[in-house]
Scaffold this motif. Structure first.
Motif: not given
Length: 195
Positions: A82-83, A111-113, A137-140, A170-173
Motif C-alpha cells: 500500500y502506497f 487520516p490516510t488515503y 478501502r482507500h480512505v482510512n 480494516s484495509s478492506f471494505h
C-alpha cells in the motif's frame, strides 16, 4: 495462511507549535509504504469465490486467479503493498531533560488515503488468493505512538526513537469478511533546522 512482514518506509514533514515548554502540538504530511508477503502456490487458472457480508445486490464475487493457498505446483511469495499519504495530527510532551537533551513521547491520529495498492485476498474456502481492487478501502485512519530522545547541537535538533503505527479500520471494505489492520513498527529519525 503464512504471512511475513517486509520492509516499509515513512517520509514526511512535521511542524510543531508549543503550548507550554514541555507540550507541543504537531501536524504534518507523510508518505508511507506498507508491505508484507504471503506464501502461495502457483496453479492452473481457476475461479476463486469470495462471499460478501450483508448489503444489497451480489452477495459474492468470483474472479480468476493462478494462486492457491496450498497444493500448487510451485511455491511463491505474493507481495501485498500500500502506497499512501497521511496527515498526522497530534501532540508531543517532553518528560525529562533540559533544552539540549531530553526524552519524550508523542502520539498522532493520521487520516490516510491509499494512492496505489496491490492486495491479494483469500477466498471464502481459503483455497485461493485473488486480487479484487474494488474491495480495498482507500480512505482510512491510522494512529501512532512513539518515544524519542532529542539532542540539540547549535541550531540543529536531532530526534530519534521507536515508533509503532496501527491502522484503525480494516484495509478492506466491511463487506469483505476478513479483517486486516496493519501494524507497523520501526525507528523514526527526524531533524529540525533553525528552530
Amino acid at each position: 495462511v503464512t504471512h511475513k512482514p517486509d520492509l516499509g518506509l515513512q517520509l514526511g514533514i512535521t511542524g510543531r507549535y508549543p503550548l507550554t515548554n514541555a507540550l507541543k502540538l504537531r501536524g504534518g504530511i507523510q508518505f508511507n509504504i506498507n508491505r508484507y508477503d504471503i506464501k502461495a502456490y502457483a496453479f492452473n487458472g481457476e475461479v476463486a469465490r469470495i462471499d460478501l457480508n450483508g448489503g444489497s445486490g451480489n452477495s459474492s464475487i468470483s474472479t480468476w486467479t493462478n494462486y492457491r493457498n496450498y497444493a500448487g505446483y510451485k511455491s511463491d511469495w505474493l507481495k501485498n503493498y500500500y502506497f499512501s499519504i497521511s496527515v498526522p495530527i497530534g501532540a508531543e510532551i517532553k518528560l525529562i531533560g533540559n533544552d539540549k537533551t531530553n526524552f519524550g513521547i508523542a502520539g498522532t491520529l493520521q487520516p490516510t488515503y491509499i494512492l496505489k495498492d496491490r492486495a491479494y485476498l483469500i477466498s471464502t474456502d481459503y483455497k485461493n488468493y485473488a486480487e479484487v481492487p474494488r474491495l480495498v478501502r482507500h480512505v482510512n485512519l491510522n494512529t501512532s505512538f512513539e518515544t524519542f530522545v532529542n539532542y540539540t547541537s547549535g541550531k540543529t535538533k536531532w530526534q530519534v526513537g521507536p515508533q509503532v503505527r496501527y491502522q484503525i479500520l480494516s484495509s478492506f471494505h466491511n463487506k469483505y469478511p476478513v479483517k486486516e489492520n496493519l501494524f507497523d513498527f520501526g525507528v523514526k529519525l527526524g531533524v529540525t533546522l533553525n528552530e
